[in-house]
Design a protein around this motif. Sequence first.
Motif, PDB file in Angstrom:
ATOM      1  N   VAL A 439      57.232  31.337  12.596  1.00  0.00           N
ATOM      2  CA  VAL A 439      57.318  30.570  11.362  1.00  0.00           C
ATOM      3  C   VAL A 439      55.986  30.301  11.170  1.00  0.00           C
ATOM      4  N   PHE A 440      55.083  29.926  11.656  1.00  0.00           N
ATOM      5  CA  PHE A 440      53.457  29.270  11.457  1.00  0.00           C
ATOM      6  C   PHE A 440      52.937  30.652  10.946  1.00  0.00           C
ATOM      7  N   ILE A 441      53.294  31.930  11.585  1.00  0.00           N
ATOM      8  CA  ILE A 441      52.316  32.965  11.025  1.00  0.00           C
ATOM      9  C   ILE A 441      52.785  33.356   9.666  1.00  0.00           C
ATOM     10  N   ARG A 442      54.182  33.391   9.397  1.00  0.00           N
ATOM     11  CA  ARG A 442      54.870  33.719   8.201  1.00  0.00           C
ATOM     12  C   ARG A 442      54.249  32.745   7.131  1.00  0.00           C
ATOM     13  N   ASN A 443      54.243  31.386   7.568  1.00  0.00           N
ATOM     14  CA  ASN A 443      53.583  30.532   6.514  1.00  0.00           C
ATOM     15  C   ASN A 443      52.031  30.348   6.339  1.00  0.00           C
ATOM     16  N   SER A 444      51.474  30.900   7.334  1.00  0.00           N
ATOM     17  CA  SER A 444      49.863  31.309   7.213  1.00  0.00           C
ATOM     18  C   SER A 444      49.643  32.380   6.379  1.00  0.00           C
ATOM     19  N   ILE A 445      50.485  33.428   6.499  1.00  0.00           N
ATOM     20  CA  ILE A 445      50.252  34.662   5.739  1.00  0.00           C
ATOM     21  C   ILE A 445      50.513  34.194   4.182  1.00  0.00           C
ATOM     22  N   ALA A 446      51.715  33.509   4.007  1.00  0.00           N
ATOM     23  CA  ALA A 446      51.866  32.867   2.729  1.00  0.00           C
ATOM     24  C   ALA A 446      50.784  32.213   2.235  1.00  0.00           C
ATOM     25  N   GLY A 447      50.325  31.122   2.726  1.00  0.00           N
ATOM     26  CA  GLY A 447      49.369  30.341   2.432  1.00  0.00           C
ATOM     27  C   GLY A 447      47.976  30.959   2.242  1.00  0.00           C
ATOM     28  N   GLU A 477      61.016  46.566  23.034  1.00  0.00           N
ATOM     29  CA  GLU A 477      62.565  46.519  22.671  1.00  0.00           C
ATOM     30  C   GLU A 477      62.506  45.144  21.626  1.00  0.00           C
ATOM     31  N   THR A 478      61.712  44.177  21.875  1.00  0.00           N
ATOM     32  CA  THR A 478      61.638  42.845  20.812  1.00  0.00           C
ATOM     33  C   THR A 478      61.191  43.490  19.408  1.00  0.00           C
ATOM     34  N   ILE A 479      60.120  44.115  19.401  1.00  0.00           N
ATOM     35  CA  ILE A 479      59.724  44.672  18.223  1.00  0.00           C
ATOM     36  C   ILE A 479      60.781  45.605  17.625  1.00  0.00           C
ATOM     37  N   ARG A 480      61.263  46.492  18.203  1.00  0.00           N
ATOM     38  CA  ARG A 480      62.103  47.574  17.929  1.00  0.00           C
ATOM     39  C   ARG A 480      63.478  46.865  17.252  1.00  0.00           C
ATOM     40  N   THR A 481      63.896  45.777  17.873  1.00  0.00           N
ATOM     41  CA  THR A 481      65.048  45.288  17.323  1.00  0.00           C
ATOM     42  C   THR A 481      64.939  44.234  16.298  1.00  0.00           C
ATOM     43  N   GLY A 482      63.488  43.628  16.168  1.00  0.00           N
ATOM     44  CA  GLY A 482      63.243  42.558  15.170  1.00  0.00           C
ATOM     45  C   GLY A 482      63.703  41.286  15.377  1.00  0.00           C
ATOM     46  N   ARG A 483      63.663  41.156  16.651  1.00  0.00           N
ATOM     47  CA  ARG A 483      63.978  39.708  17.163  1.00  0.00           C
ATOM     48  C   ARG A 483      63.561  38.604  16.330  1.00  0.00           C
ATOM     49  N   GLY A 484      63.970  37.530  16.322  1.00  0.00           N
ATOM     50  CA  GLY A 484      63.541  36.248  15.614  1.00  0.00           C
ATOM     51  C   GLY A 484      63.383  36.569  14.263  1.00  0.00           C
ATOM     52  N   LEU A 485      62.156  36.114  13.661  1.00  0.00           N
ATOM     53  CA  LEU A 485      61.698  36.082  12.276  1.00  0.00           C
ATOM     54  C   LEU A 485      60.959  37.808  11.935  1.00  0.00           C
ATOM     55  N   LEU A 486      60.757  38.516  13.290  1.00  0.00           N
ATOM     56  CA  LEU A 486      60.294  39.809  13.003  1.00  0.00           C
ATOM     57  C   LEU A 486      60.987  40.565  11.799  1.00  0.00           C
ATOM     58  N   GLU A 487      62.061  40.292  11.667  1.00  0.00           N
ATOM     59  CA  GLU A 487      62.912  41.281  10.563  1.00  0.00           C
ATOM     60  C   GLU A 487      62.566  40.882   9.445  1.00  0.00           C
ATOM     61  N   GLU A 488      61.813  39.641   9.254  1.00  0.00           N
ATOM     62  CA  GLU A 488      61.227  38.993   7.953  1.00  0.00           C
ATOM     63  C   GLU A 488      59.997  39.328   7.646  1.00  0.00           C
ATOM     64  N   LEU A 489      59.338  38.984   9.013  1.00  0.00           N
ATOM     65  CA  LEU A 489      57.681  39.244   8.871  1.00  0.00           C
ATOM     66  C   LEU A 489      57.054  40.752   8.652  1.00  0.00           C
ATOM     67  N   VAL A 490      57.927  41.616   9.403  1.00  0.00           N
ATOM     68  CA  VAL A 490      57.377  42.849   9.120  1.00  0.00           C
ATOM     69  C   VAL A 490      57.374  43.697   7.551  1.00  0.00           C
ATOM     70  N   PRO A 491      58.868  43.380   7.120  1.00  0.00           N
ATOM     71  CA  PRO A 491      58.604  43.882   5.594  1.00  0.00           C
ATOM     72  C   PRO A 491      57.907  43.005   4.897  1.00  0.00           C
ATOM     73  N   THR A 492      57.478  41.674   5.139  1.00  0.00           N
ATOM     74  CA  THR A 492      56.730  40.883   4.348  1.00  0.00           C
ATOM     75  C   THR A 492      55.191  41.446   4.276  1.00  0.00           C
ATOM     76  N   LEU A 493      54.956  41.797   5.659  1.00  0.00           N
ATOM     77  CA  LEU A 493      53.686  42.375   5.913  1.00  0.00           C
ATOM     78  C   LEU A 493      53.318  43.526   5.191  1.00  0.00           C
ATOM     79  N   LEU A 494      54.460  44.622   4.938  1.00  0.00           N
ATOM     80  CA  LEU A 494      54.266  45.672   4.463  1.00  0.00           C
ATOM     81  C   LEU A 494      54.372  45.717   2.935  1.00  0.00           C
ATOM     82  N   SER A 495      55.121  44.768   2.450  1.00  0.00           N
ATOM     83  CA  SER A 495      55.046  44.733   0.847  1.00  0.00           C
ATOM     84  C   SER A 495      54.203  43.627   0.113  1.00  0.00           C
ATOM     85  N   THR A 496      53.259  43.033   1.063  1.00  0.00           N
ATOM     86  CA  THR A 496      52.403  42.288   0.381  1.00  0.00           C
ATOM     87  C   THR A 496      51.070  42.700   0.148  1.00  0.00           C
ATOM     88  N   ARG A 497      50.696  42.307  -1.341  1.00  0.00           N
ATOM     89  CA  ARG A 497      49.592  43.006  -1.546  1.00  0.00           C
ATOM     90  C   ARG A 497      48.313  41.855  -1.819  1.00  0.00           C
TER      91      ARG A 497
END
Length: 990
Positions: A439-447, A477-497
């Motif tokens: 959550v902290f990393i997600r907010n850091s990227i957004a901020g 395995e954790t990355i592959r299955t997108g556990r936790g917030l990874l399912e949201e974080l990775v797409p955010t990373l890919l789509s953020t300009r």
Amino acid sequence: MDDLEKAILISFDESGSVDSGLKSQAVAFCQQIKESPSICSICIERLCFSKLVQVQFWCLQCLHDALRVRYSSMSLEEKSFIRKSVFSMACYETVDDKNSVRVLEGPAFIKNKLAQVVVSLIYFEYPSIWASVFVDFLSNLSKGPVVIDMFCRVLNAMDDELISMDYPRSSDEVAVAGCIKDAMRQQCIPQIVRVWYDIVSMYKVSVPDLCSTALDCIRRYVTWIDIGLIANDAFIQLLFELMLSNGLSDQVRGAAASCVLAVVSKRMDPKLKLNLLQSLQIRRVFGLVTAEDVDSDLVCKVASLLTGYATELLECSKRLNSEDGKSISLELLNEVLPSVFYVMQKCEVDATFSIVQFLSGYVGTMKNLSSLTEAQLLHVRQMLEIIHVQICFDPVYRNNLDMWDKVGREEEDRMVEFRKDLLVLLRSIGRVAPDVTQVFIRNSIAGAVASSVERNVEEVEAALSLFYALGESMSDETIRTGRGLLEELVPTLLSTRFPCHSNRLVALVYLDTITRYLKFVQENTQYIPLVLGAFLDERGIHHPNVNVSRRASYLFMRVVKLLKAKLVPFIETILQSLQDKVAQFTSMDSASEELSSSEDGSHIFEAIGLLIGMEEVSLEKQSEYLSALLTPLCRQVEVALLNAELQNGEESPTKIANIQQIIMAINALSKGFSERLVTASRPGIGAMFKQTLDVLLQILVVFPKMEPLRSKVMSFIHRMVDTLGTSVFPYLPKALEQLLAESEPKELLGFLILLNQLICKFKTAVGDIMDEVYPAIASRVFNILPRDPLPLGPGGNTEEIRELQELQRTFYTFLHVIATHDLSSVFLSPKSGVYLDLMMQLLLCASCGHKDILVRKACVQIFIRLIKDWSGKPYGEEKVPGFQNFVIETFATNCCLYSVLDKSFEFHDANTLVLFGEIVLAQKIMYEKFGNDFLVPYISNGFPTAHCPQDLVQQFCQKLQGNDIKALKLSYQTLIENLRVQQNGSLVFR
């Protein structure tokens, strides 16, 4: 002013107005006086009447030196005179009635030097001779601040000169310091502590400097006096009053904080320490770090107190076994942590305090907890914030880092090193609180995206670096299955300009982070277009910064390797996007300056090769893609070769570099095509590579002396051996002939490596080729390598010697590969036979004494193989005339016996033991092949020379004739070790 005073003034002159000759005379005169037996009397006399500070300093320095060097040879009267005179000065008295000069009226450095002289006397005389020194001093303190100040200076100098372990001490100095401390504890420490209390109470307002000096004494002495003298209600209350009094100077308040820190840091039993920490009620000073200027000396001192207090609590929680103790420790720690976190972010923390070490210790307390409390979760967030702040680059260096100049490189290197421990801490936090961290990393990227232009680059880079580092602690395995917030974080990373994507650092960490989480994309293929966009547009391969573009090329190749068949639907899009990059290699006018690294294009071609070389791509499309790439590249080479022929093989460096790039590109492209595909399932593809090989081999003809081009072509031949398999054979004679035309050690080395590859892959199928090339190779090698051993050590460190050593080592490997792949007949061909004796002598020399044990082992293994190959059946006909006699009379005796007896043969070394095993095996094979024809001369010729006892010889013969190789090895080792112990024969001491 007499001559001595004049001389002292001249010797101290720094104005430059004094003649250098006169100054030298003055220094010599002063030195002459200093060596006088009566120097102490002279100095004390001068101190009584001279007001010149240079003279006072010189005299005190002479006294100090005289006591240190000559004390043991002084008379009792002289010692007594010095003691009384120096103590009188220290107590603000005149030495006699005639003179009125008082040293204590001088500047601080004079008083400090006088304190050093007093400490020298204490070193030699307390407590055995001058037992009353401290008591006498205490009785003189009533004279006021001047004497009190001197008393404190003496105590501080004593800590510096004798007691403190912050400086290296001899064992004698440590012993003397121990005696002084023991005597002071018994005699006067309680009185001194009472005096400190009175001084601080009395002078905190009127003479703050004196109060600070007294507090500095307390800080120093707390480490070894009874803690109860300071850690009591009265004294602790006074120290906290000083810290919290706004009316007092920051110097006094800060000194009081340092005293409390010394109390807190005192080594003691953890239970007693916890009681002490609990009694301090440290919360009283929390407000000081937020209410004052963060850069002030007071805030820095209080910050050090809070971090020290927290560190001790953490240590108590680790060392205490009782649950109550641990609970109280953590409760107090939770109370102080918000202030500690504030300090870490805002204040200058003491260099002795490690933020990472402390936070890692605190995180360690959470590892075994089933769940974290709200307070702990809050602390986790605060720790993450600290890490984020700490790893941010300073905007001052933004341009340097983007341009990557010298300053930028240095700053980046510094930050990489600085970040290491912080990112380890991040990963530890990620393991104990994964959700909070994500959550902290997600907010850091957004901020970071929304942050101001002034901080945007640094904030984004730091947030992405956190996300990248977190991925290093996650399983695939954790990355592959997108556990936790990874399912949201990775797409955010890919789509953020990111607005600052043109920045080099941001672009690099962005691409690295995508690559780190590719396993998620592998499972969630709907995000592949976003990944391709990031790598193929201006964020990646088309980034304006060449360093980013190069890195993107390499990372894209890794993307292709991982996603492979999933990218087949996107091949057309990818090739179209890379068209301009590929075109750089198909234009003879491309600027080679920007294409100097293998990353510049070869990784793009490797990625393309991996894409189009898959069997999932139809043959038609595969042929179309490959032809579109190879045809213009080959055409470009052909044009260059034609031009070079017209110009008699001369070509510009730019054109040469361009040809190198083309070879590297084709080489990289071929890596995507398997041998099975190009030879079995789609031979048409193989034909295209054969045509390409034919074109590139022409380079060796046109540029026979151009080593960089020859090296690149040889690398491509290596590649084609793996790709084309046996269908490469028709091209080998021509290629090997051209490559062998050069005989430089470096060139020959590469050639031998290529032959090793051919033999290992095709074995006896290359027998005819080896029959042709081996004589030429042997001729070259034996002409290049000297007959004497190559020098080692300092004399063998030249480039030429290193090349010869490498060539020799590779030649041994080459011979080993031939012998162990059923090709030993190569050595016996008519053309090769003339080199057989030279080869045998070379192998013998190396097997007996080469400094590299692995080379010796390889040579012994070659002999073993040759004995097997050339000896026929047991006791059968000799295939190679003279070989049997050579191995029995020369190899067996010199290698299997004498070399092992040599004291340089280390049985405790693992590699040497393996070599010994091969030597034992060689003897076993010789016995099996030659029987008593080997055993009788071996025993009768070699062993008597080594003065070997008959009983040991008989035991060895029995084991040799048996079938237990382990027992034989043990028996032979015992025999050798016994011979060494007996120290028989000069052979052991060669």
